[in-house]
Design an enzyme around this catalytic site. Structure first.
Site, PDB file in Angstrom:
ATOM      1  N   SER A 151      46.733  36.925  53.191  1.00 34.95           N
ATOM      2  CA  SER A 151      46.401  36.356  51.882  1.00 34.95           C
ATOM      3  C   SER A 151      46.976  34.952  51.767  1.00 34.95           C
ATOM      4  CB  SER A 151      46.964  37.237  50.769  1.00 34.95           C
ATOM      5  OG  SER A 151      46.895  36.520  49.558  1.00 34.95           O
ATOM      6  N   HIS A 180      42.026  36.206  53.467  1.00 33.23           N
ATOM      7  CA  HIS A 180      41.909  36.785  52.130  1.00 33.23           C
ATOM      8  C   HIS A 180      42.239  35.686  51.119  1.00 33.23           C
ATOM      9  CE1 HIS A 180      41.801  40.051  49.185  1.00 33.23           C
ATOM     10  NE2 HIS A 180      42.847  39.474  48.611  1.00 33.23           N
ATOM     11  N   ASP A 232      42.547  34.660  47.170  1.00 36.33           N
ATOM     12  CA  ASP A 232      42.736  35.203  45.827  1.00 36.33           C
ATOM     13  C   ASP A 232      42.451  34.151  44.766  1.00 36.33           C
ATOM     14  OD1 ASP A 232      43.771  37.937  46.297  1.00 36.33           O
ATOM     15  OD2 ASP A 232      45.351  36.862  47.370  1.00 36.33           O
ATOM     16  N   MET A 289      42.218  33.405  40.819  1.00 38.50           N
ATOM     17  CA  MET A 289      42.684  33.954  39.528  1.00 38.50           C
ATOM     18  C   MET A 289      42.424  32.949  38.416  1.00 38.50           C
ATOM     19  SD  MET A 289      46.407  35.265  40.762  1.00 38.50           S
ATOM     20  CE  MET A 289      46.636  36.165  42.296  1.00 38.50           C
ATOM     21  N   HIS A 328      38.537  37.360  46.860  1.00 36.52           N
ATOM     22  CA  HIS A 328      38.902  38.378  45.868  1.00 36.52           C
ATOM     23  C   HIS A 328      38.963  37.689  44.512  1.00 36.52           C
ATOM     24  CE1 HIS A 328      42.397  41.243  44.432  1.00 36.52           C
ATOM     25  NE2 HIS A 328      41.294  41.386  43.714  1.00 36.52           N
ATOM     26  N   MET A 381      39.678  37.520  40.802  1.00 33.60           N
ATOM     27  CA  MET A 381      40.388  38.139  39.672  1.00 33.60           C
ATOM     28  C   MET A 381      40.070  37.289  38.449  1.00 33.60           C
ATOM     29  SD  MET A 381      43.810  39.035  41.810  1.00 33.60           S
ATOM     30  CE  MET A 381      43.266  37.979  43.137  1.00 33.60           C
ATOM     31  N   MET A 404      43.670  48.168  44.879  1.00 35.66           N
ATOM     32  CA  MET A 404      44.848  47.355  44.553  1.00 35.66           C
ATOM     33  C   MET A 404      46.083  48.256  44.579  1.00 35.66           C
ATOM     34  SD  MET A 404      43.960  44.231  44.205  1.00 35.66           S
ATOM     35  CE  MET A 404      45.623  43.692  43.838  1.00 35.66           C
ATOM     36  N   ASP A 409      45.346  46.025  49.123  1.00 32.63           N
ATOM     37  CA  ASP A 409      45.877  44.701  48.783  1.00 32.63           C
ATOM     38  C   ASP A 409      47.097  44.832  47.874  1.00 32.63           C
ATOM     39  OD1 ASP A 409      46.208  42.037  48.214  1.00 32.63           O
ATOM     40  OD2 ASP A 409      44.327  41.803  47.114  1.00 32.63           O
TER      41      ASP A 409
END
Ligand code: DX5
Ligand code: ZN
Length: 216
Positions: free
Chosen positions: A8, A33, A35, A37, A66, A68, A137, A175
């Site tokens: 990540s 990966h 992330d 957000m 991913h 979020m 998660m 994750d």
């Protein structure tokens, strides 16, 4: 299949992003990966387009994004254009999950759905045949470096059993809080993709850490 490793980038050194991307390119990892957000779905803001462009330019392995964020449908095409190969949205962030999954797949990307720690696997019953990936998660999303929530192991076993009984094709990704201490049991429970942030980038030797997590 042999499990995959997806470091990540959230835990990378953003002052040396190209260096860290190239380290993952050369290392034992399979995917990046990524992330994203928005500060609304989760209480943190990570990064967006400029970082994704840097990744697209330097990464030689698939980008596993991913999201979020609330209302992810707004940005599906944008992430396709930014080089995502797998796009995962949260079950909790989508009112019309089936439509969202179809829209992701229509661009040619693989579609994943993530479940927060409090969300049972059973809510996906009617969409599992359509999914390419389910992300369990094992921490509350928003931050790296948190403690692994043990209950995630049961959720992975349950999901793997449903997959075997129905011959479904989705892959299972985990994750949050993944490291040497739990990687083996996660793979044994049926997990195919291990996401690892701090246990890779926070290690004294990240290349060796990737090697170990891949070879368990
Ligand atoms: C958390 C993110 C994770 C995070 C994992 O919301 O989805 O991908 O970077 O970090 P570690 O491996 O440090 O728990
Ligand atoms: Zn993540």
């Amino acid at each position: 299949m042999k499990h995959l490793l997806a470091p990540s980038l959230l835990a990378a050194d953003f002052g040396n992003l190209q260096r860290d991307i190239e380290m993952v390119n050369r290392g034992a990892a399979d995917w990046f990966h990524v992330d994203v957000m928005d500060g609304v779905f989760v209480p943190n803001i990570s990064f967006g387009t400029p970082v994704m462009e840097t990744l697209k330019k330097h990464a030689t392995k698939p980008l596993d994004v991913h999201l979020m964020i609330v209302d992810p449908d707004r940005y599906i095409q944008m992430f396709k254009d930014l080089g995502a190969e797998v796009l995962t949205v949260h079950y909790e962030a989508c009112n019309h999950l089936h439509r969202t999954v179809q829209a992701i797949q229509a661009t040619g990307m693989k579609a994943g759905v993530a479940l927060n720690p409090h969300t049972p696997v059973s809510v996906l019953e009617d969409i599992l045949p359509d999914l390419d990936l389910v992300l369990i998660m094992s921490v509350n999303p928003g931050f790296g470096g948190q403690k692994f929530i043990e209950r995630a192991l049961n959720k992975i076993s349950t999901l793997d059993q449903i997959r075997r009984e129905n011959d479904f094709k989705f892959v299972i990704e985990v994750d949050g809080g993944v490291g040497n201490g739990n990687a083996r049991s996660l793979v044994d429970a049926g997990c195919d993709v291990l996401v690892a942030g701090s246990s890779v980038f926070g290690a004294a030797d990240p290349v060796a850490a990737m090697e170990t997590l891949k070879s368990i």
